[in-house]
Design a protein around this motif. Structure first.
Motif, PDB file in Angstrom:
ATOM      1  N   PHE A 211      23.570  25.439 -20.774  1.00  0.00           N
ATOM      2  CA  PHE A 211      23.054  24.429 -21.716  1.00  0.00           C
ATOM      3  C   PHE A 211      21.623  24.048 -21.366  1.00  0.00           C
ATOM      4  N   HIS A 212      20.956  23.396 -22.325  1.00  0.00           N
ATOM      5  CA  HIS A 212      19.597  22.877 -22.108  1.00  0.00           C
ATOM      6  C   HIS A 212      19.705  21.575 -21.314  1.00  0.00           C
ATOM      7  N   LEU A 213      18.920  21.425 -20.264  1.00  0.00           N
ATOM      8  CA  LEU A 213      18.965  20.196 -19.449  1.00  0.00           C
ATOM      9  C   LEU A 213      17.554  19.644 -19.219  1.00  0.00           C
ATOM     10  N   ASN A 214      17.393  18.363 -19.519  1.00  0.00           N
ATOM     11  CA  ASN A 214      16.146  17.627 -19.227  1.00  0.00           C
ATOM     12  C   ASN A 214      14.897  18.368 -19.709  1.00  0.00           C
ATOM     13  N   GLU A 215      14.951  18.790 -20.962  1.00  0.00           N
ATOM     14  CA  GLU A 215      13.794  19.522 -21.495  1.00  0.00           C
ATOM     15  C   GLU A 215      12.637  18.579 -21.809  1.00  0.00           C
ATOM     16  N   THR A 216      12.956  17.413 -22.391  1.00  0.00           N
ATOM     17  CA  THR A 216      11.894  16.434 -22.697  1.00  0.00           C
ATOM     18  C   THR A 216      12.323  15.039 -22.248  1.00  0.00           C
ATOM     19  N   GLU A 217      11.349  14.150 -22.138  1.00  0.00           N
ATOM     20  CA  GLU A 217      11.627  12.747 -21.769  1.00  0.00           C
ATOM     21  C   GLU A 217      12.527  12.091 -22.821  1.00  0.00           C
ATOM     22  N   THR A 218      12.291  12.450 -24.095  1.00  0.00           N
ATOM     23  CA  THR A 218      13.083  11.870 -25.188  1.00  0.00           C
ATOM     24  C   THR A 218      14.570  12.156 -24.995  1.00  0.00           C
ATOM     25  N   TYR A 219      14.875  13.400 -24.602  1.00  0.00           N
ATOM     26  CA  TYR A 219      16.270  13.781 -24.404  1.00  0.00           C
ATOM     27  C   TYR A 219      16.906  12.982 -23.271  1.00  0.00           C
ATOM     28  N   ILE A 220      16.106  12.749 -22.225  1.00  0.00           N
ATOM     29  CA  ILE A 220      16.622  11.994 -21.078  1.00  0.00           C
ATOM     30  C   ILE A 220      16.886  10.549 -21.478  1.00  0.00           C
ATOM     31  N   ASP A 221      15.973   9.985 -22.273  1.00  0.00           N
ATOM     32  CA  ASP A 221      16.129   8.599 -22.742  1.00  0.00           C
ATOM     33  C   ASP A 221      17.420   8.433 -23.530  1.00  0.00           C
ATOM     34  N   GLU A 222      17.775   9.439 -24.300  1.00  0.00           N
ATOM     35  CA  GLU A 222      18.998   9.324 -25.114  1.00  0.00           C
ATOM     36  C   GLU A 222      20.243   9.205 -24.241  1.00  0.00           C
ATOM     37  N   ILE A 223      20.307   9.966 -23.167  1.00  0.00           N
ATOM     38  CA  ILE A 223      21.458   9.878 -22.251  1.00  0.00           C
ATOM     39  C   ILE A 223      21.420   8.558 -21.489  1.00  0.00           C
ATOM     40  N   ASP A 224      20.217   8.146 -21.112  1.00  0.00           N
ATOM     41  CA  ASP A 224      20.061   6.889 -20.396  1.00  0.00           C
ATOM     42  C   ASP A 224      20.568   5.729 -21.256  1.00  0.00           C
ATOM     43  N   ALA A 225      20.212   5.737 -22.541  1.00  0.00           N
ATOM     44  CA  ALA A 225      20.642   4.671 -23.454  1.00  0.00           C
ATOM     45  C   ALA A 225      22.162   4.677 -23.633  1.00  0.00           C
ATOM     46  N   GLU A 226      22.728   5.879 -23.662  1.00  0.00           N
ATOM     47  CA  GLU A 226      24.159   6.024 -23.918  1.00  0.00           C
ATOM     48  C   GLU A 226      25.006   5.784 -22.668  1.00  0.00           C
ATOM     49  N   ALA A 227      24.582   6.370 -21.553  1.00  0.00           N
ATOM     50  CA  ALA A 227      25.431   6.358 -20.360  1.00  0.00           C
ATOM     51  C   ALA A 227      24.805   5.628 -19.162  1.00  0.00           C
ATOM     52  N   TRP A 246      24.471  27.954 -15.414  1.00  0.00           N
ATOM     53  CA  TRP A 246      23.025  27.849 -15.276  1.00  0.00           C
ATOM     54  C   TRP A 246      22.480  27.046 -16.441  1.00  0.00           C
ATOM     55  N   VAL A 247      21.406  26.307 -16.185  1.00  0.00           N
ATOM     56  CA  VAL A 247      20.835  25.445 -17.222  1.00  0.00           C
ATOM     57  C   VAL A 247      19.453  25.968 -17.609  1.00  0.00           C
ATOM     58  N   ALA A 248      19.017  25.599 -18.805  1.00  0.00           N
ATOM     59  CA  ALA A 248      17.670  25.961 -19.235  1.00  0.00           C
ATOM     60  C   ALA A 248      16.746  24.767 -19.036  1.00  0.00           C
ATOM     61  N   HIS A 249      15.532  25.047 -18.656  1.00  0.00           N
ATOM     62  CA  HIS A 249      14.405  24.098 -18.574  1.00  0.00           C
ATOM     63  C   HIS A 249      14.355  23.284 -17.290  1.00  0.00           C
ATOM     64  N   GLY A 250      15.145  22.227 -17.161  1.00  0.00           N
ATOM     65  CA  GLY A 250      15.025  21.367 -15.973  1.00  0.00           C
ATOM     66  C   GLY A 250      13.595  20.898 -15.779  1.00  0.00           C
ATOM     67  N   VAL A 251      12.957  20.472 -16.868  1.00  0.00           N
ATOM     68  CA  VAL A 251      11.542  20.085 -16.785  1.00  0.00           C
ATOM     69  C   VAL A 251      11.389  18.770 -16.025  1.00  0.00           C
ATOM     70  N   HIS A 252      12.072  17.731 -16.518  1.00  0.00           N
ATOM     71  CA  HIS A 252      11.911  16.406 -15.911  1.00  0.00           C
ATOM     72  C   HIS A 252      13.125  16.110 -15.043  1.00  0.00           C
ATOM     73  N   VAL A 253      13.186  16.724 -13.877  1.00  0.00           N
ATOM     74  CA  VAL A 253      14.297  16.447 -12.962  1.00  0.00           C
ATOM     75  C   VAL A 253      13.756  15.677 -11.757  1.00  0.00           C
ATOM     76  N   ASP A 254      14.388  14.555 -11.438  1.00  0.00           N
ATOM     77  CA  ASP A 254      13.922  13.767 -10.294  1.00  0.00           C
ATOM     78  C   ASP A 254      14.547  14.308  -9.001  1.00  0.00           C
ATOM     79  N   ALA A 255      14.173  13.700  -7.870  1.00  0.00           N
ATOM     80  CA  ALA A 255      14.580  14.229  -6.561  1.00  0.00           C
ATOM     81  C   ALA A 255      16.100  14.316  -6.435  1.00  0.00           C
ATOM     82  N   SER A 256      16.805  13.308  -6.948  1.00  0.00           N
ATOM     83  CA  SER A 256      18.265  13.347  -6.780  1.00  0.00           C
ATOM     84  C   SER A 256      18.884  14.417  -7.691  1.00  0.00           C
ATOM     85  N   GLU A 257      18.285  14.626  -8.850  1.00  0.00           N
ATOM     86  CA  GLU A 257      18.790  15.686  -9.740  1.00  0.00           C
ATOM     87  C   GLU A 257      18.544  17.078  -9.140  1.00  0.00           C
TER      88      GLU A 257
END
Ligand SMILES: N[C@@H](CCSC[C@H]1O[C@@H](n2cnc3c(=O)[nH]cnc32)[C@H](O)[C@@H]1O)C(=O)O
Ligand SMILES: [Zn+2]
Length: 433
Positions: A211-227, A246-257
């Protein structure tokens, strides 16, 4: 007696990244490398010449949507969200099974021409994709992409159920060259309840997830708002992360991710050109590698790239990786080439990406006799920074020659291009109606 093929008189890139003069002897029936060493031509029924050339592992394109070649140049210069919602999804709503058959063949020709022997594909009408892969002679890990947002419960469950059914049906097709995965599009485009229901089913079926993971900040915000958590933690809680995932992108992944991905053994298919074109951001590739994660390379669909030449990704990954790390030593030439070969093979679960006895006979023979590759100090540097897909002379997958002296043997290339043009025009006309 088995059919044998020898790649002769070239230099070979070894798994240790030494470049040695050697022939490669292949069992064409089993699709395996028998031996790498001097003077093996005499033992083979068929030979291909690699004089002045470098024999390297076939490249592995670890994330993409092959049919999207039909949408190459259809809509450019937009953010991911606008591009998908305004242009791509309306066009895809008009896509037929025949479009997928035509578009995947176009992609296959492009992959073969640029030395790619294995690819991942997330799309729909997967049966057509499988037929194209069979005919092309390529290796692929394919799956049906699931999106549940905007669908009612029945349609959403049907879409996910189809992804599992398709993965079970086609695994092992094309003499084992086709493997499958269950492919939910992304954490935010698939509802939690559907992950809860179907991820265990995918695990029971014994197929990987992609699946696609953390491709854009917008996508991350949506999960943050939901969960209220980072998407990687959300995915981990749903049992999505595993060694065969395996995941695609992983653009905005923080240290814990980054730590979680490395711990779970979940590989990341980095797509530098797509990430730059859609201004998605810079993936922390060197940090992922330092944490012990497997990083592979992908083009993503041709509509956000706009080609399938992985030599571009090797170079872009090295360049963007340095910029992201603010360090010119980050993502060096060897690392970038390894991501496109053994990294991709490891991510997709293929015994390819290394030229050694017993491995799959998936190779690209790169012509080094070219002005932009002169002079030669270090051939690995050239592979990373100066070579292009059109430098590939021969492509071999599973021990069969798919392209010889830049002549694609498995398709009538003119016919494939003509049909692609017709189908792309008709698709665009339907989408604009
Ligand atoms: N069954 C789903 C289709 C999912 S296929 C995978 C999807 O990924 C989309 N896609 C292509 N490139 C990207 C990207 O860079 N990020 C996210 N999605 C993309 C592509 O257009 C396609 O719709 C449905 O009913 O819509
Ligand atoms: Zn994608």
């Amino acid at each position: 007696m088995t059919d044998t093929l020898a790649v002769t008189d070239g230099r070979v890139l070894t798994p240790e990244f030494d470049v040695v003069r050697a022939d490669v002897l292949i069992d064409a029936d089993a699709g395996e490398i028998i031996e790498v060493g001097p003077d093996l031509a005499g033992d083979a029924e068929e030979t291909i010449d690699a004089t002045d050339s470098l024999v390297m592992p076939g490249l592995v394109n670890a994330h993409g949507h092959a049919t999207m070649t039909l949408l190459r140049g259809y809509a450019d210069d937009k953010t991911l969200e606008d591009w998908l919602q305004e242009d791509i999804w309306p066009a895809e709503a008009e896509l037929t099974a025949e479009d997928v058959a035509v578009g995947t063949r176009l992609a296959a020709v492009e992959l073969i021409r640029s030395g790619t022997t294995a690819f991942a594909d997330m799309y729909f009408h997967v049966g057509e994709v499988v037929d194209a892969v069979r005919e092309a002679g390529l290796r692929a890990r394919v799956g049906h992409g699931v999106v549940t947002v905007g669908k009612d419960e029945e349609a959403a469950r049907d879409d996910f159920a189809e992804s599992v059914a398709v993965a079970e049906e086609y695994d092992g097709a094309a003499d084992g060259r086709v493997r499958t995965a269950v492919m939910p599009h992304a954490p935010h485009t698939v509802g939690t309840e559907y992950f809860e229901e179907f991820v265990p089913r995918a695990r029971e079926a014994g197929v990987p997830l992609h699946f696609h993971l953390n491709e854009t900040e917008t996508y991350i915000d949506e999960i943050d708002a939901e969960a209220g958590v980072r998407p990687t933690e959300y995915a981990d809680d749903l049992g999505l992360l595993a060694e065969d995932t395996w995941v695609a992108h992983g653009v905005h992944v923080d240290a814990s991710e980054i730590e979680t991905l490395a711990e779970r053994g979940t590989a990341v298919a980095h797509c530098p050109a797509s990430n730059m074109k859609l201004a998605s951001g810079m993936a922390p590739v060197q940090e992922l590698l330092d944490a012990g994660a497997t990083v592979a390379l992908g083009t993503d669909g041709a509509a956000s790239n706009n080609d399938l030449d992985l030599f571009d990704e090797i170079r872009d990954a090295a360049m963007l990786g340095k910029l992201a790390a603010d360090d010119a030593a980050a993502v060096d030439a060897e690392t970038a080439v390894r991501m496109a070969t053994e990294g991709g093979a490891d991510a997709l679960g293929f015994d390819s990406g290394r030229i050694e006895a017993g491995a799959n006979a998936d190779l690209a023979v790169v012509d080094l006799d070219a002005v932009h590759l002169t002079p030669e100090h270090d051939p690995v540097s050239h592979l990373a920074y100066a070579a292009r897909g059109s430098d590939v002379r021969h492509t071999v997958c599973d021990g069969k020659v798919l392209m010889r002296d830049r002549d694609v043997l498995v398709f009538d290339e003119d016919d494939v291009r003509e049909r692609a043009q017709e189908h792309a025009e008709a698709l665009a006309a339907r989408a604009e109606e």
